[in-house]
Design a protein around this motif. Sequence first.
Motif, PDB file in Angstrom:
ATOM      1  N   ARG A 145      18.037  43.231  68.224  1.00 53.47           N
ATOM      2  CA  ARG A 145      19.377  42.640  68.180  1.00 53.47           C
ATOM      3  C   ARG A 145      19.970  42.578  69.584  1.00 53.47           C
ATOM      4  NH1 ARG A 145      21.209  39.634  64.394  1.00 53.47           N
ATOM      5  NH2 ARG A 145      23.341  40.307  64.840  1.00 53.47           N
ATOM      6  N   CYS A 146      19.210  42.105  70.551  1.00 57.41           N
ATOM      7  CA  CYS A 146      19.713  42.017  71.921  1.00 57.41           C
ATOM      8  C   CYS A 146      20.929  41.083  71.965  1.00 57.41           C
ATOM      9  CB  CYS A 146      18.630  41.495  72.853  1.00 57.41           C
ATOM     10  SG  CYS A 146      17.104  42.466  72.830  1.00 57.41           S
ATOM     11  N   PRO A 147      22.070  41.540  72.423  1.00 62.25           N
ATOM     12  CA  PRO A 147      23.299  40.730  72.335  1.00 62.25           C
ATOM     13  C   PRO A 147      23.281  39.482  73.213  1.00 62.25           C
ATOM     14  CG  PRO A 147      23.708  42.770  73.549  1.00 62.25           C
ATOM     15  CD  PRO A 147      22.345  42.902  72.940  1.00 62.25           C
ATOM     16  N   ILE A 148      22.406  39.406  74.204  1.00 58.64           N
ATOM     17  CA  ILE A 148      22.375  38.232  75.076  1.00 58.64           C
ATOM     18  C   ILE A 148      21.369  37.182  74.602  1.00 58.64           C
ATOM     19  CG2 ILE A 148      23.117  39.522  77.119  1.00 58.64           C
ATOM     20  CD1 ILE A 148      20.181  39.548  78.025  1.00 58.64           C
ATOM     21  N   CYS A 149      20.692  37.417  73.497  1.00 55.43           N
ATOM     22  CA  CYS A 149      19.641  36.517  73.038  1.00 55.43           C
ATOM     23  C   CYS A 149      20.232  35.224  72.487  1.00 55.43           C
ATOM     24  CB  CYS A 149      18.808  37.201  71.961  1.00 55.43           C
ATOM     25  SG  CYS A 149      17.464  36.161  71.323  1.00 55.43           S
ATOM     26  N   ALA A 150      19.527  34.129  72.743  1.00 54.77           N
ATOM     27  CA  ALA A 150      19.959  32.821  72.245  1.00 54.77           C
ATOM     28  C   ALA A 150      20.028  32.778  70.727  1.00 54.77           C
ATOM     29  CB  ALA A 150      18.994  31.748  72.749  1.00 54.77           C
ATOM     30  N   VAL A 175      -3.018  31.974  77.793  1.00 59.05           N
ATOM     31  CA  VAL A 175      -2.206  31.821  76.590  1.00 59.05           C
ATOM     32  C   VAL A 175      -1.088  32.854  76.654  1.00 59.05           C
ATOM     33  CG1 VAL A 175      -2.141  32.093  74.075  1.00 59.05           C
ATOM     34  CG2 VAL A 175      -4.044  30.882  75.150  1.00 59.05           C
ATOM     35  N   PHE A 176       0.152  32.377  76.541  1.00 57.36           N
ATOM     36  CA  PHE A 176       1.313  33.250  76.526  1.00 57.36           C
ATOM     37  C   PHE A 176       1.831  33.350  75.096  1.00 57.36           C
ATOM     38  CE2 PHE A 176       1.140  31.303  80.692  1.00 57.36           C
ATOM     39  CZ  PHE A 176       1.418  32.354  81.563  1.00 57.36           C
ATOM     40  N   ALA A 177       1.911  34.557  74.552  1.00 55.96           N
ATOM     41  CA  ALA A 177       2.564  34.785  73.266  1.00 55.96           C
ATOM     42  C   ALA A 177       4.021  35.102  73.568  1.00 55.96           C
ATOM     43  CB  ALA A 177       1.904  35.924  72.503  1.00 55.96           C
ATOM     44  N   PHE A 178       4.880  34.125  73.359  1.00 58.39           N
ATOM     45  CA  PHE A 178       6.231  34.195  73.898  1.00 58.39           C
ATOM     46  C   PHE A 178       7.110  33.211  73.134  1.00 58.39           C
ATOM     47  CE2 PHE A 178       9.232  32.037  76.779  1.00 58.39           C
ATOM     48  CZ  PHE A 178      10.009  33.103  77.193  1.00 58.39           C
ATOM     49  N   GLY A 179       8.398  33.497  73.069  1.00 57.80           N
ATOM     50  CA  GLY A 179       9.344  32.566  72.464  1.00 57.80           C
ATOM     51  C   GLY A 179      10.651  33.262  72.164  1.00 57.80           C
ATOM     52  N   HIS A 180      11.427  32.658  71.277  1.00 59.99           N
ATOM     53  CA  HIS A 180      12.704  33.259  70.919  1.00 59.99           C
ATOM     54  C   HIS A 180      12.570  34.117  69.659  1.00 59.99           C
ATOM     55  CE1 HIS A 180      15.551  32.056  73.893  1.00 59.99           C
ATOM     56  NE2 HIS A 180      15.174  30.798  73.836  1.00 59.99           N
ATOM     57  N   GLY A 181      11.472  34.774  69.539  1.00 61.87           N
ATOM     58  CA  GLY A 181      11.243  35.753  68.485  1.00 61.87           C
ATOM     59  C   GLY A 181      10.399  36.866  69.058  1.00 61.87           C
ATOM     60  N   GLU A 182      10.127  37.882  68.264  1.00 61.96           N
ATOM     61  CA  GLU A 182       9.269  38.977  68.701  1.00 61.96           C
ATOM     62  C   GLU A 182       7.837  38.679  68.262  1.00 61.96           C
ATOM     63  OE1 GLU A 182       7.188  42.067  69.930  1.00 61.96           O
ATOM     64  OE2 GLU A 182       9.173  41.485  70.665  1.00 61.96           O
ATOM     65  N   ASN A 227       9.639  42.973  72.934  1.00 63.37           N
ATOM     66  CA  ASN A 227      10.823  43.820  73.099  1.00 63.37           C
ATOM     67  C   ASN A 227      10.467  45.299  73.100  1.00 63.37           C
ATOM     68  OD1 ASN A 227      10.430  44.489  70.363  1.00 63.37           O
ATOM     69  ND2 ASN A 227      12.027  43.093  69.643  1.00 63.37           N
ATOM     70  N   GLY A 228       9.208  45.634  72.850  1.00 68.03           N
ATOM     71  CA  GLY A 228       8.744  47.012  72.949  1.00 68.03           C
ATOM     72  C   GLY A 228       8.920  47.851  71.707  1.00 68.03           C
ATOM     73  N   LEU A 229       9.571  47.312  70.678  1.00 66.40           N
ATOM     74  CA  LEU A 229       9.861  48.120  69.492  1.00 66.40           C
ATOM     75  C   LEU A 229       8.616  48.424  68.660  1.00 66.40           C
ATOM     76  CD1 LEU A 229      13.236  46.485  68.343  1.00 66.40           C
ATOM     77  CD2 LEU A 229      12.909  48.648  69.578  1.00 66.40           C
ATOM     78  N   ASN A 270      14.779  37.293  85.810  1.00 63.84           N
ATOM     79  CA  ASN A 270      15.427  36.028  85.480  1.00 63.84           C
ATOM     80  C   ASN A 270      16.923  36.248  85.305  1.00 63.84           C
ATOM     81  OD1 ASN A 270      13.367  33.813  85.160  1.00 63.84           O
ATOM     82  ND2 ASN A 270      12.462  35.353  83.818  1.00 63.84           N
ATOM     83  N   HIS A 271      17.673  35.165  85.477  1.00 67.46           N
ATOM     84  CA  HIS A 271      19.117  35.250  85.294  1.00 67.46           C
ATOM     85  C   HIS A 271      19.493  35.122  83.825  1.00 67.46           C
ATOM     86  CE1 HIS A 271      20.906  35.313  89.319  1.00 67.46           C
ATOM     87  NE2 HIS A 271      19.862  34.618  89.709  1.00 67.46           N
ATOM     88  N   LEU A 272      20.605  35.741  83.481  1.00 68.05           N
ATOM     89  CA  LEU A 272      21.223  35.527  82.185  1.00 68.05           C
ATOM     90  C   LEU A 272      21.570  34.052  82.023  1.00 68.05           C
ATOM     91  CD1 LEU A 272      22.769  36.704  79.630  1.00 68.05           C
ATOM     92  CD2 LEU A 272      24.779  36.708  81.109  1.00 68.05           C
ATOM     93  N   VAL A 273      21.253  33.500  80.872  1.00 68.77           N
ATOM     94  CA  VAL A 273      21.687  32.146  80.534  1.00 68.77           C
ATOM     95  C   VAL A 273      22.892  32.256  79.611  1.00 68.77           C
ATOM     96  CG1 VAL A 273      21.081  29.998  79.367  1.00 68.77           C
ATOM     97  CG2 VAL A 273      19.390  31.161  80.795  1.00 68.77           C
ATOM     98  N   ALA A 274      23.956  31.559  79.962  1.00 70.24           N
ATOM     99  CA  ALA A 274      25.185  31.606  79.164  1.00 70.24           C
ATOM    100  C   ALA A 274      25.044  30.643  77.993  1.00 70.24           C
ATOM    101  CB  ALA A 274      26.387  31.254  80.023  1.00 70.24           C
ATOM    102  N   TRP A 275      24.509  31.147  76.889  1.00 68.40           N
ATOM    103  CA  TRP A 275      24.360  30.320  75.696  1.00 68.40           C
ATOM    104  C   TRP A 275      25.715  29.993  75.074  1.00 68.40           C
ATOM    105  CZ3 TRP A 275      19.523  29.066  76.089  1.00 68.40           C
ATOM    106  CH2 TRP A 275      18.568  30.011  76.486  1.00 68.40           C
ATOM    107  N   ASP A 276      26.729  30.765  75.452  1.00 67.51           N
ATOM    108  CA  ASP A 276      28.040  30.636  74.833  1.00 67.51           C
ATOM    109  C   ASP A 276      29.089  31.051  75.868  1.00 67.51           C
ATOM    110  OD1 ASP A 276      30.243  32.359  73.064  1.00 67.51           O
ATOM    111  OD2 ASP A 276      29.596  30.512  72.087  1.00 67.51           O
TER     112      ASP A 276
END
Length: 345
Positions: A44-49, A81-88, A114-116, A210-216
């Motif tokens: 539940r990272c608060p900065i996630c898109a 191959v990168f296993a990556f995206g907006h999910g874990e 995310n290491g969990l 990387n920089h924070l992206v302001a999604w909002d």
Amino acid sequence: MRPFAAEKARNQGLLAEDLAAGRDRLRAAPTELVLEPTNRCNGRCPICARHFWDEEKNPSADMLPEVLARLDGFLETADTVFAFGHGEPTIAPLFWDIVVRAKEKGCRVEVTTNGLTLDEPFIDRLIAARVDIVNISMDAVEPAALAERRGLDVQRVAAALAYLNRRRYEQSARLPEAGIACVVDRDNLDELPHLIDFARDLVVRTVLVNHLVAWDTSLHHRSAYHEPERWREALTAARARAADTGVHLVAPLDGVIDGRCPHPSRMFFVRASGEVWPCCNAAFANDRYSFAVGHVLKSDAWEIWNGAAYRRLRRAFLRGETLPDHCRICPLLVDELGSHLRQLR
């Protein structure tokens, strides 16, 4: 020799020729496949898109086996191959299938997590699968800050990395290497030197910044670009610390080549749904910067790779034609505040 080494070497040669000739229709296949195994997450990272996107436009999805099967040809020529995206990625049903298939095809495999899920059995399996790099998303080492930003216990991360190092030593295994993926903003700039020290102590080879992206709008004030001098000082100090400790620091814009984005000629990003995007910096559907270019269950991967959208992007970078809006203010190309507020209206 790794599997399909000759095919991969030939593909690299074709890419060099394509780039030298300024071709928009490539003979080379993508050298990098970015696969999003799932867009679901256990964090539940608060900065996630994921907290800011339109869920109707971005429904939950896990990559299907049929999607992976359609990429077999590209796996034979891809280097990484990168296993990556907006999910874990590690919670996806297809995660281990992706790892195994990619390694069978001779690809380097890099996972960002995310290491969990990094308990001892999972780490043992990563070693057995010969995953090349595991990047853990962590933006601080101060316990309260890391817990707030990422929901991580810093001691648990340290224990996981120590276990990885011990098991690699016991098995005389070189892989996987460990990395840290860090998102910086005004709140954690002072943590950068401490992250470098943490990396050194736990044999973490790379720190990706990387920089924070302001999604909002709620994230606008947190961007480190509001304090450019402080950001430059923090980055300079972190680079010096990394050089002294042998840690490889990768800062924003380090991947840009002569002002050109490398992605349109190298990267094939397949979302969990099977949609293909030519860029992982606009990795979800929204009203401003959505540019899906195809779907691997609806079109042949080669047709997408050399389709009109990909070719238009390549011409823009290779021949100096007008860049689309989403590229003109991309944070990989423009090192200023506006590029990190690109989602805001």
